[in-house]
Design a protein around this motif. Structure first.
Motif, short mmCIF file in Angstrom:
data_model
loop_
_atom_site.label_atom_id
_atom_site.label_comp_id
_atom_site.label_asym_id
_atom_site.label_seq_id
_atom_site.Cartn_x
_atom_site.Cartn_y
_atom_site.Cartn_z
N HIS A 62 0.85 -1.18 0.00
CA HIS A 62 0.00 0.00 0.00
C HIS A 62 0.88 1.24 0.00
CE1 HIS A 62 -3.69 -2.29 0.68
NE2 HIS A 62 -3.04 -2.96 1.62
N VAL A 63 0.33 2.34 -0.49
CA VAL A 63 1.08 3.59 -0.53
C VAL A 63 1.42 4.05 0.88
CG1 VAL A 63 1.08 5.99 -1.31
CG2 VAL A 63 -0.04 4.23 -2.70
N ILE A 64 0.44 3.97 1.79
CA ILE A 64 0.64 4.35 3.19
C ILE A 64 0.50 3.09 4.03
CG2 ILE A 64 -0.18 5.77 5.11
CD1 ILE A 64 -1.27 7.75 3.12
N ASP A 65 1.60 2.66 4.64
CA ASP A 65 1.57 1.46 5.47
C ASP A 65 0.61 1.65 6.64
OD1 ASP A 65 3.39 0.17 3.88
OD2 ASP A 65 5.12 0.79 5.05
N LYS A 66 -0.23 0.66 6.86
CA LYS A 66 -1.19 0.65 7.96
C LYS A 66 -2.21 1.79 7.87
CE LYS A 66 2.10 -1.49 11.16
NZ LYS A 66 2.77 -1.38 12.49
N GLY A 67 -2.29 2.45 6.72
CA GLY A 67 -3.29 3.50 6.54
C GLY A 67 -4.57 2.92 5.96
N ILE A 68 -5.65 3.68 6.04
CA ILE A 68 -6.93 3.17 5.54
C ILE A 68 -7.19 3.49 4.07
CG2 ILE A 68 -7.99 3.21 7.82
CD1 ILE A 68 -9.52 5.73 6.91
N PRO A 69 -6.55 4.51 3.46
CA PRO A 69 -6.94 4.84 2.08
C PRO A 69 -6.33 3.88 1.06
CG PRO A 69 -5.20 6.31 2.78
CD PRO A 69 -5.54 5.46 3.97
N THR A 70 -7.12 3.56 0.04
CA THR A 70 -6.59 2.81 -1.09
C THR A 70 -5.83 3.75 -2.01
OG1 THR A 70 -8.58 3.17 -2.41
CG2 THR A 70 -8.54 1.22 -0.97
N ALA A 71 -5.12 3.17 -2.96
CA ALA A 71 -4.40 3.99 -3.93
C ALA A 71 -5.37 4.84 -4.74
CB ALA A 71 -3.56 3.10 -4.86
N GLY A 72 -6.59 4.30 -5.00
CA GLY A 72 -7.58 5.05 -5.76
C GLY A 72 -8.05 6.30 -5.03
N LEU A 73 -8.30 6.17 -3.72
CA LEU A 73 -8.72 7.33 -2.94
C LEU A 73 -7.60 8.38 -2.88
CD1 LEU A 73 -10.56 8.90 -1.06
CD2 LEU A 73 -9.88 7.39 0.81
#
Length: 239
Positions: A181-192
């Motif tokens: 994921h772009v942000i480790d342990k973050g909730i947003p997907t790459a699309g968001l």
């Protein structure tokens, strides 16, 4: 390795050649040491610079201001500071040589995503359910992580389901790797994240306006959170 007996048996030319070889090795080692020291000095200077910038930004964000800014100007300033703080924190984490520590126990936990948002299950299973010893693996559970996705006007939740498979004979646990994921342990997907970045930098839509748009879609994402996403993505997208 040359011992004393061999040195005594060497002629003058051989001793000169050996001395020249040793001097070349010493110079090469000294060059490596000099480069390492220069890199460490640069790293220390970079850490000091980033720490100073973070202190200045926090002072801007949290200290009382004598100047009165308009609401829209204040919103733009706050979201820029949030983005810069997130970017500097990520840079400091990359520059730091100390191992990561666990989150502080008093750190607030992230609120779960609203239950009314539609869910889409994304399953991640091992390529093979046969253990290396030849036994068939048995599924004993799963790990689930939720990521927030967005298409214009609609929020959805991606449920990443990673099954746990165990071998009864050798008692080994097998799971599919965690997706990147772009942000480790973050909730947003790459699309968001892509939608937020394109809206801000491509369509010139400030984050406080995106906050209102997201609220109408069913989930109010604070502009401070959006600013942190923008700052983190800015660091991740550096060439």
């Amino acid at each position: 390795m040359i011992d004393r007996t061999q040195l005594q048996d060497m002629c003058a030319d051989e001793l000169r050649a050996l001395a020249l070889e040793l001097m070349t090795e010493v110079q090469a080692q000294q060059h490596i040491v000099d480069r390492t020291e220069a890199a460490l000095r640069f790293s220390d200077a970079k850490l000091a610079q980033l720490t100073h910038e973070m202190a200045v930004l926090k002072r801007w964000k949290f200290a009382a201001r004598s100047e009165k800014l308009g609401h829209e100007q204040q919103s733009l300033l706050d979201e820029a500071i949030d983005a810069d703080l997130a970017a500097i924190e990520l840079e400091l984490e990359r520059q730091s040589t100390e191992p990561k520590t666990k989150d502080a126990p008093n750190k607030p936990r992230r609120a779960p995503l609203p239950a009314n948002l539609p869910r889409v299950n994304v399953h991640h299973e091992p390529e093979s359910t046969v253990c290396g010893c030849g036994c068939e693996l048995k599924r004993i559970g799963e790990d689930v992580s939720e990521k927030l996705d967005y298409t214009p006007g609609v929020f959805t939740v991606e449920r990443h389901v990673r099954g746990k498979w165990v071998c009864a004979r050798c008692e080994t646990l097998t799971q599919a790797p965690v997706p990147a994921h772009v942000i480790d342990k973050g909730i947003p997907t790459a699309g968001l994240l892509a939608h937020v970045l394109v809206s801000k930098h491509g369509d010139h839509l400030p984050l406080y306006r995106q906050e209102r748009i997201f609220a109408r879609a069913g989930l109010a994402i604070p502009r401070s959170t959006l600013g942190q996403w923008v700052g983190t993505c800015g660091v991740q997208l550096q060439p």
